[in-house]
Scaffold this motif. Structure first.
Motif, PDB file in Angstrom:
ATOM      1  N   LEU A 161       0.818  -1.211   0.000  1.00 54.12           N
ATOM      2  CA  LEU A 161       0.000   0.000   0.000  1.00 54.12           C
ATOM      3  C   LEU A 161       0.855   1.265   0.000  1.00 54.12           C
ATOM      4  O   LEU A 161       0.423   2.318  -0.485  1.00 54.12           O
ATOM      5  CB  LEU A 161      -0.951   0.011   1.203  1.00 54.12           C
ATOM      6  CG  LEU A 161      -2.008  -1.087   1.249  1.00 54.12           C
ATOM      7  CD1 LEU A 161      -2.961  -0.863   2.417  1.00 54.12           C
ATOM      8  CD2 LEU A 161      -2.773  -1.186  -0.054  1.00 54.12           C
ATOM      9  N   GLU A 162       2.088   1.156   0.521  1.00 52.10           N
ATOM     10  CA  GLU A 162       2.998   2.303   0.507  1.00 52.10           C
ATOM     11  C   GLU A 162       3.343   2.738  -0.908  1.00 52.10           C
ATOM     12  O   GLU A 162       3.758   3.870  -1.138  1.00 52.10           O
ATOM     13  CB  GLU A 162       4.290   1.957   1.256  1.00 52.10           C
ATOM     14  CG  GLU A 162       4.174   1.986   2.763  1.00 52.10           C
ATOM     15  CD  GLU A 162       3.938   3.383   3.298  1.00 52.10           C
ATOM     16  OE1 GLU A 162       4.686   4.306   2.920  1.00 52.10           O
ATOM     17  OE2 GLU A 162       2.995   3.559   4.080  1.00 52.10           O
ATOM     18  N   THR A 163       3.193   1.845  -1.878  1.00 53.46           N
ATOM     19  CA  THR A 163       3.546   2.176  -3.264  1.00 53.46           C
ATOM     20  C   THR A 163       2.407   2.865  -3.998  1.00 53.46           C
ATOM     21  O   THR A 163       2.556   3.253  -5.161  1.00 53.46           O
ATOM     22  CB  THR A 163       3.958   0.904  -4.039  1.00 53.46           C
ATOM     23  OG1 THR A 163       2.833   0.008  -4.133  1.00 53.46           O
ATOM     24  CG2 THR A 163       5.099   0.188  -3.338  1.00 53.46           C
ATOM     25  N   LEU A 164       1.259   3.012  -3.356  1.00 48.22           N
ATOM     26  CA  LEU A 164       0.138   3.720  -3.954  1.00 48.22           C
ATOM     27  C   LEU A 164       0.223   5.212  -3.659  1.00 48.22           C
ATOM     28  O   LEU A 164       0.765   5.623  -2.625  1.00 48.22           O
ATOM     29  CB  LEU A 164      -1.183   3.190  -3.398  1.00 48.22           C
ATOM     30  CG  LEU A 164      -1.601   1.767  -3.773  1.00 48.22           C
ATOM     31  CD1 LEU A 164      -2.806   1.350  -2.940  1.00 48.22           C
ATOM     32  CD2 LEU A 164      -1.914   1.668  -5.252  1.00 48.22           C
TER      33      LEU A 164
ATOM     34  N   PHE B 136      -8.527   2.453  -2.164  1.00 47.36           N
ATOM     35  CA  PHE B 136      -8.338   1.009  -2.046  1.00 47.36           C
ATOM     36  C   PHE B 136      -8.784   0.513  -0.672  1.00 47.36           C
ATOM     37  O   PHE B 136      -9.502  -0.480  -0.564  1.00 47.36           O
ATOM     38  CB  PHE B 136      -6.875   0.643  -2.286  1.00 47.36           C
ATOM     39  CG  PHE B 136      -6.613  -0.845  -2.202  1.00 47.36           C
ATOM     40  CD1 PHE B 136      -6.761  -1.653  -3.316  1.00 47.36           C
ATOM     41  CD2 PHE B 136      -6.231  -1.434  -1.006  1.00 47.36           C
ATOM     42  CE1 PHE B 136      -6.539  -3.023  -3.241  1.00 47.36           C
ATOM     43  CE2 PHE B 136      -6.006  -2.797  -0.914  1.00 47.36           C
ATOM     44  CZ  PHE B 136      -6.168  -3.602  -2.039  1.00 47.36           C
ATOM     45  N   VAL B 137      -8.346   1.204   0.370  1.00 46.31           N
ATOM     46  CA  VAL B 137      -8.683   0.782   1.731  1.00 46.31           C
ATOM     47  C   VAL B 137     -10.192   0.839   1.951  1.00 46.31           C
ATOM     48  O   VAL B 137     -10.803  -0.112   2.465  1.00 46.31           O
ATOM     49  CB  VAL B 137      -7.950   1.656   2.768  1.00 46.31           C
ATOM     50  CG1 VAL B 137      -8.517   1.426   4.166  1.00 46.31           C
ATOM     51  CG2 VAL B 137      -6.454   1.344   2.760  1.00 46.31           C
TER      52      VAL B 137
ATOM     53  N   HIS C 215     -10.150   0.731  -9.621  1.00 44.17           N
ATOM     54  CA  HIS C 215      -9.690  -0.281 -10.588  1.00 44.17           C
ATOM     55  C   HIS C 215      -8.174  -0.242 -10.734  1.00 44.17           C
ATOM     56  O   HIS C 215      -7.507  -1.284 -10.726  1.00 44.17           O
ATOM     57  CB  HIS C 215     -10.366  -0.032 -11.939  1.00 44.17           C
ATOM     58  CG  HIS C 215      -9.890  -0.961 -13.017  1.00 44.17           C
ATOM     59  ND1 HIS C 215     -10.308  -2.271 -13.107  1.00 44.17           N
ATOM     60  CD2 HIS C 215      -9.011  -0.769 -14.040  1.00 44.17           C
ATOM     61  CE1 HIS C 215      -9.713  -2.854 -14.134  1.00 44.17           C
ATOM     62  NE2 HIS C 215      -8.923  -1.963 -14.727  1.00 44.17           N
ATOM     63  N   ARG C 216      -7.631   0.961 -10.846  1.00 38.64           N
ATOM     64  CA  ARG C 216      -6.180   1.118 -11.002  1.00 38.64           C
ATOM     65  C   ARG C 216      -5.443   0.637  -9.749  1.00 38.64           C
ATOM     66  O   ARG C 216      -4.439  -0.073  -9.843  1.00 38.64           O
ATOM     67  CB  ARG C 216      -5.858   2.591 -11.295  1.00 38.64           C
ATOM     68  CG  ARG C 216      -4.405   2.860 -11.604  1.00 38.64           C
ATOM     69  CD  ARG C 216      -4.224   4.263 -12.149  1.00 38.64           C
ATOM     70  NE  ARG C 216      -4.594   5.299 -11.199  1.00 38.64           N
ATOM     71  CZ  ARG C 216      -5.607   6.143 -11.368  1.00 38.64           C
ATOM     72  NH1 ARG C 216      -6.393   6.050 -12.447  1.00 38.64           N
ATOM     73  NH2 ARG C 216      -5.878   7.075 -10.476  1.00 38.64           N
ATOM     74  N   ALA C 217      -5.949   1.021  -8.585  1.00 35.68           N
ATOM     75  CA  ALA C 217      -5.301   0.615  -7.331  1.00 35.68           C
ATOM     76  C   ALA C 217      -5.390  -0.888  -7.126  1.00 35.68           C
ATOM     77  O   ALA C 217      -4.424  -1.525  -6.669  1.00 35.68           O
ATOM     78  CB  ALA C 217      -5.943   1.355  -6.152  1.00 35.68           C
ATOM     79  N   ARG C 218      -6.539  -1.471  -7.462  1.00 40.98           N
ATOM     80  CA  ARG C 218      -6.713  -2.918  -7.301  1.00 40.98           C
ATOM     81  C   ARG C 218      -5.720  -3.687  -8.170  1.00 40.98           C
ATOM     82  O   ARG C 218      -5.093  -4.651  -7.722  1.00 40.98           O
ATOM     83  CB  ARG C 218      -8.143  -3.300  -7.671  1.00 40.98           C
ATOM     84  CG  ARG C 218      -8.523  -4.725  -7.323  1.00 40.98           C
ATOM     85  CD  ARG C 218      -9.938  -5.042  -7.772  1.00 40.98           C
ATOM     86  NE  ARG C 218     -10.900  -4.074  -7.258  1.00 40.98           N
ATOM     87  CZ  ARG C 218     -11.613  -3.246  -8.026  1.00 40.98           C
ATOM     88  NH1 ARG C 218     -11.470  -3.263  -9.339  1.00 40.98           N
ATOM     89  NH2 ARG C 218     -12.467  -2.406  -7.480  1.00 40.98           N
ATOM     90  N   ALA C 219      -5.544  -3.236  -9.405  1.00 49.46           N
ATOM     91  CA  ALA C 219      -4.592  -3.892 -10.302  1.00 49.46           C
ATOM     92  C   ALA C 219      -3.161  -3.721  -9.808  1.00 49.46           C
ATOM     93  O   ALA C 219      -2.342  -4.643  -9.873  1.00 49.46           O
ATOM     94  CB  ALA C 219      -4.745  -3.317 -11.716  1.00 49.46           C
TER      95      ALA C 219
ATOM     96  N   ARG D  18       1.506  -6.732  -7.113  1.00 47.28           N
ATOM     97  CA  ARG D  18       2.600  -6.684  -6.143  1.00 47.28           C
ATOM     98  C   ARG D  18       2.317  -7.473  -4.870  1.00 47.28           C
ATOM     99  O   ARG D  18       3.203  -7.615  -4.033  1.00 47.28           O
ATOM    100  CB  ARG D  18       2.900  -5.223  -5.773  1.00 47.28           C
ATOM    101  CG  ARG D  18       3.472  -4.424  -6.938  1.00 47.28           C
ATOM    102  CD  ARG D  18       3.332  -2.929  -6.738  1.00 47.28           C
ATOM    103  NE  ARG D  18       3.935  -2.184  -7.843  1.00 47.28           N
ATOM    104  CZ  ARG D  18       3.343  -2.022  -9.023  1.00 47.28           C
ATOM    105  NH1 ARG D  18       2.149  -2.548  -9.243  1.00 47.28           N
ATOM    106  NH2 ARG D  18       3.950  -1.334  -9.980  1.00 47.28           N
ATOM    107  N   ARG D  19       1.105  -7.977  -4.751  1.00 46.46           N
ATOM    108  CA  ARG D  19       0.725  -8.704  -3.536  1.00 46.46           C
ATOM    109  C   ARG D  19       1.536  -9.991  -3.413  1.00 46.46           C
ATOM    110  O   ARG D  19       1.558 -10.799  -4.342  1.00 46.46           O
ATOM    111  CB  ARG D  19      -0.756  -9.049  -3.560  1.00 46.46           C
ATOM    112  CG  ARG D  19      -1.256  -9.732  -2.295  1.00 46.46           C
ATOM    113  CD  ARG D  19      -2.680 -10.251  -2.485  1.00 46.46           C
ATOM    114  NE  ARG D  19      -3.616  -9.175  -2.713  1.00 46.46           N
ATOM    115  CZ  ARG D  19      -4.256  -8.531  -1.745  1.00 46.46           C
ATOM    116  NH1 ARG D  19      -4.045  -8.857  -0.488  1.00 46.46           N
ATOM    117  NH2 ARG D  19      -5.100  -7.562  -2.037  1.00 46.46           N
TER     118      ARG D  19
END
Length: 308
Positions: A131-134, A142-143, A171-175, A180-181
Motif C-alpha cells: 500500500l505504501e507504493t500507492l 483502495f482501503v 480499478h487502477r489501485a486494485r490492479a 505486487r501482492r
C-alpha cells in the motif's frame, strides 16, 4: 488491540464509553471509533498517527451541527479519511529522508484476527508495504473499497472525487496491488508452527534448522530509523539472512501477534528491542520484517508491559 470485524480498539482517544456522557454525537463516535481507527491505521501504517487522526476527527465532529448530519458513520469516515490523507502526504515527505528501510509500526492484534484471513491480510506487514507504493488518494480509495467495502458514492464524498473517478481509481489501485501482492496462503496454525520452530532454532543456536525453514531467496528488512543499528538495505538470500539472525542466538524470544500474524518479540533490559514478523510462501519463510526503531516500539512496549 486490533479485533475482528474490520475494527481496531486501542488506548483512549477522544471520548470513552466510560466518560459518563450519553449524548447522541458522543455515542455515535464511540460506536464507530474502531472502524475509524482501523481506516486511519491502514492508510498510514502508524498506530500513533492513526490515533492522532482519530483525535482530530473527534474535535471536528464535536464542533459541527449534528442536526444536519444524516449518516453519522459516513460523515465520520469522511472526516477521518480527509485527516488521514493530509497526514499521509506529510508522512510521505518524511519517509523520503528516512534512514534505511521503512516498516509499519507493529500493531498488537487479538487472537481472533488471525482466524479472519481477509482482515489479517489487510493489516499484514507485507500488504501495508504494498500500500505504501500507492499514491495517497489511491491508497484511501483502495482501503475504503477493498477492505471496508464502502460504496463508490460514499468514498467519493470522502476523497472529494466523483463516483466515476473513484471507480477508475479503485480499478487502477486494485490492479496495482494485485500485481505486487506477495503469494501467501497459509493457515494460522501453519504460521504458528513455523514461528515456534523458528523460535526454538534461534534459542538453541541451531543454524542448520534455520536454513531448512528459510526460502533460498528470503528477504530481511530491518527498520532502525537511524536510531539503532539496522541494515540500511534489504538483506537477501538464506545464508546471508541466517548470518544476520545468528546474532540473535541464545536470545529469549516472546511469541505474540502483530498485524494479524504470529510474531516474536526480543527484549533487552526488560524493554522491547526488536519485533520480528514473518511472511510464508510454500511452507518456508520468504520474508522477515524486523522493527527496531524505538519510536515504533514504545506503544507496543506499554501494551505488553502487564504481561511481563
Amino acid at each position: 488491540m486490533l479485533r475482528a470485524h474490520r475494527s481496531v480498539s486501542s488506548r483512549s482517544t477522544g471520548p470513552s464509553a466510560h466518560a459518563g456522557r450519553t449524548d447522541s454525537p458522543t455515542e455515535a463516535f464511540i460506536a464507530h471509533r474502531n472502524l475509524l481507527l482501523t481506516v486511519a491505521y491502514e492508510m498510514l501504517g502508524s498506530a500513533a498517527d492513526a490515533e492522532d487522526v482519530l483525535q482530530e476527527t473527534w474535535l471536528r465532529w464535536a464542533d459541527i451541527d449534528h442536526a444536519t448530519v444524516r449518516d453519522p458513520r459516513a460523515f465520520l469516515v469522511r472526516i477521518t479519511t480527509r485527516q488521514a490523507l493530509a497526514r499521509l502526504r506529510t508522512l510521505r515527505r518524511r519517509k523520503e529522508s528516512y534512514v534505511g528501510p521503512w516498516l509499519p509500526e507493529p500493531l498488537l492484534t487479538a487472537p481472533d484476527v488471525a482466524e479472519d484471513i481477509e482482515l489479517a491480510d489487510s493489516v499484514s506487514m507485507a500488504i501495508l508495504l504494498v500500500l505504501e507504493t500507492l499514491a495517497p488518494t489511491e491508497r484511501a480509495v483502495f482501503v475504503l473499497r477493498e477492505v471496508f467495502e464502502l460504496g463508490y458514492d460514499e468514498i467519493a464524498q470522502a476523497v472529494d472525487k466523483s463516483p466515476a473517478a473513484v471507480r477508475q481509481i479503485a480499478h487502477r489501485a486494485r490492479a496495482h496491488v494485485a500485481a505486487r501482492r506477495p503469494r501467501e496462503a497459509v493457515s494460522p496454525a501453519e504460521t504458528r508452527g513455523v514461528i515456534a520452530a523458528f523460535q526454538q532454532a534461534v534459542e538453541t543456536g541451531d543454524l542448520q534448522r534455520l536454513l531448512d525453514m528459510i526460502a533460498p531467496d528470503v528477504v530481511l528488512l530491518t527498520d532502525g530509523g537511524g536510531v539503532v543499528g539496522a541494515a540500511l538495505e534489504p538483506v537477501v538470500g538464506a545464508e546471508t539472512v541466517v548470518d544476520v539472525l545468528s546474532r540473535l542466538m541464545s536470545a529469549t524470544l516472546q511469541p505474540t501477534r502483530v498485524n494479524g500474524r504470529p510474531a516474536l518479540i526480543l527484549r533487552k533490559d526488560g524493554r522491547i528491542d526488536t519485533v520480528l514478523a514473518v511472511r510464508l510462501e510454500d511452507g518456508l519463510i520468504a520474508g522477515l520484517y524486523a522493527v527496531r526503531n524505538p519510536e515504533k516500539l514504545s506503544r507496543l512496549d506499554r501494551e505488553t508491559a502487564i504481561g511481563r
